[in-house]
Design a protein around this motif. Structure first.
Motif, PDB file in Angstrom:
ATOM      1  N   LEU A  11       4.562 -10.125   5.021  1.00 37.18           N
ATOM      2  CA  LEU A  11       3.314 -10.812   5.368  1.00 37.18           C
ATOM      3  C   LEU A  11       2.366  -9.856   6.085  1.00 37.18           C
ATOM      4  CD1 LEU A  11       1.612 -13.396   5.544  1.00 37.18           C
ATOM      5  CD2 LEU A  11       2.866 -13.967   7.620  1.00 37.18           C
ATOM      6  N   GLU A  12       2.879  -9.089   7.030  1.00 38.40           N
ATOM      7  CA  GLU A  12       2.023  -8.149   7.747  1.00 38.40           C
ATOM      8  C   GLU A  12       1.438  -7.092   6.808  1.00 38.40           C
ATOM      9  OE1 GLU A  12       2.171  -5.352  11.681  1.00 38.40           O
ATOM     10  OE2 GLU A  12       3.602  -4.926  10.078  1.00 38.40           O
ATOM     11  N   ALA A  13       2.254  -6.613   5.873  1.00 44.66           N
ATOM     12  CA  ALA A  13       1.812  -5.549   4.971  1.00 44.66           C
ATOM     13  C   ALA A  13       0.729  -6.021   3.995  1.00 44.66           C
ATOM     14  CB  ALA A  13       2.999  -4.986   4.197  1.00 44.66           C
ATOM     15  N   PHE A  14       0.794  -7.284   3.572  1.00 46.87           N
ATOM     16  CA  PHE A  14      -0.084  -7.715   2.489  1.00 46.87           C
ATOM     17  C   PHE A  14      -1.072  -8.819   2.844  1.00 46.87           C
ATOM     18  CE2 PHE A  14       3.481  -5.637   0.345  1.00 46.87           C
ATOM     19  CZ  PHE A  14       2.754  -4.675  -0.338  1.00 46.87           C
ATOM     20  N   SER A  88       3.849  -2.333  11.423  1.00 51.60           N
ATOM     21  CA  SER A  88       2.817  -1.307  11.596  1.00 51.60           C
ATOM     22  C   SER A  88       2.794  -0.750  13.017  1.00 51.60           C
ATOM     23  CB  SER A  88       1.441  -1.858  11.208  1.00 51.60           C
ATOM     24  OG  SER A  88       1.078  -2.931  12.044  1.00 51.60           O
ATOM     25  N   ARG A  89       3.079  -1.561  13.988  1.00 44.62           N
ATOM     26  CA  ARG A  89       3.090  -1.109  15.388  1.00 44.62           C
ATOM     27  C   ARG A  89       4.083   0.027  15.626  1.00 44.62           C
ATOM     28  NH1 ARG A  89       5.151  -4.833  20.316  1.00 44.62           N
ATOM     29  NH2 ARG A  89       5.205  -3.190  21.868  1.00 44.62           N
ATOM     30  N   LEU A  95      10.418   6.363  12.225  1.00 42.16           N
ATOM     31  CA  LEU A  95      11.423   5.375  11.853  1.00 42.16           C
ATOM     32  C   LEU A  95      11.571   5.268  10.338  1.00 42.16           C
ATOM     33  CD1 LEU A  95      13.451   3.251  12.638  1.00 42.16           C
ATOM     34  CD2 LEU A  95      11.575   1.630  12.954  1.00 42.16           C
ATOM     35  N   GLY A  96      10.469   5.255   9.601  1.00 34.57           N
ATOM     36  CA  GLY A  96      10.538   5.215   8.143  1.00 34.57           C
ATOM     37  C   GLY A  96      11.261   6.423   7.578  1.00 34.57           C
ATOM     38  N   ALA A 125      -1.098   3.816   1.719  1.00 32.94           N
ATOM     39  CA  ALA A 125      -0.315   4.348   2.836  1.00 32.94           C
ATOM     40  C   ALA A 125       1.133   4.575   2.411  1.00 32.94           C
ATOM     41  CB  ALA A 125      -0.388   3.415   4.036  1.00 32.94           C
ATOM     42  N   ALA A 126       1.720   3.594   1.728  1.00 28.13           N
ATOM     43  CA  ALA A 126       3.110   3.734   1.282  1.00 28.13           C
ATOM     44  C   ALA A 126       3.233   4.834   0.231  1.00 28.13           C
ATOM     45  CB  ALA A 126       3.627   2.409   0.735  1.00 28.13           C
TER      46      ALA A 126
END
Length: 170
Positions: A11-14, A88-89, A95-96, A125-126
């Motif tokens: 949800l945050e990503a899109f 995103s925070r 971490l990724g 971004a990805a």
């Protein structure tokens, strides 16, 4: 916990990028508790949960699985990075990259030749992250996201290549 973090990060990503009702419909199925239970019960699936200290709150996760991508040259020596999400925070802190290092380590244990993934073609971004990590585009697919047809790129990281070194990921 995986269902909750999967829904929240998706949800945050899109949100604001794709249709909200489609996102919610997608999350109800693709991020259901049953979906994650079935993956956890299947030894072919590997799942990681990233937590932050103090408090051990989940901030990201990753799923590596047998490939389910429309490529003609799929092999039983391929693995798919099915999901990798970090709030995103907490992005930009490595971490990724650490999660991806775990996926590559798992792929080496499995003796995989390629690590594949699908990514929304407008998720710059990805795509930039994956490209910096050595992935390149090898195809496209249509992805049904809660009734909305989306266009994805399929990307690969060739693991047999001498250019893939874990220390380069970190």
């Amino acid at each position: 916990m995986l269902s909750l973090i999967g829904q929240a990060t998706f949800l945050e990503a899109f949100a604001g990028v794709l249709d909200g009702q489609s996102i919610l419909a997608h999350c109800a199925g693709a991020h259901s508790i049953e979906r994650y239970r079935s993956w956890l019960a299947d030894s072919r699936y590997k799942l990681w949960l990233a937590e932050i200290s103090p408090g051990n709150a989940p901030v990201g996760y990753m799923v590596v699985s047998p490939p389910d991508l429309p490529l003609l040259n799929l092999s039983d020596r391929d693995l798919e990075l099915k999901r990798i999400y970090v709030f995103s925070r907490f992005q930009g802190q490595g971490l990724g990259k650490r999660l991806l290092q775990k996926a590559i380590t798992e792929a080496h244990i499995y003796s995989a030749e390629r690590l594949l993934l699908g990514v929304y073609k407008h998720n710059n971004a990805a795509i930039g992250f994956y490209t910096r990590m050595g992935f390149h585009k090898v195809g496209t697919r249509k992805f049904n996201m809660g009734g909305l047809e989306c266009d994805d790129y399929i990307m690969e990281l060739a693991l047999a290549s001498e250019s893939v070194h874990l220390e380069n990921i970190l």
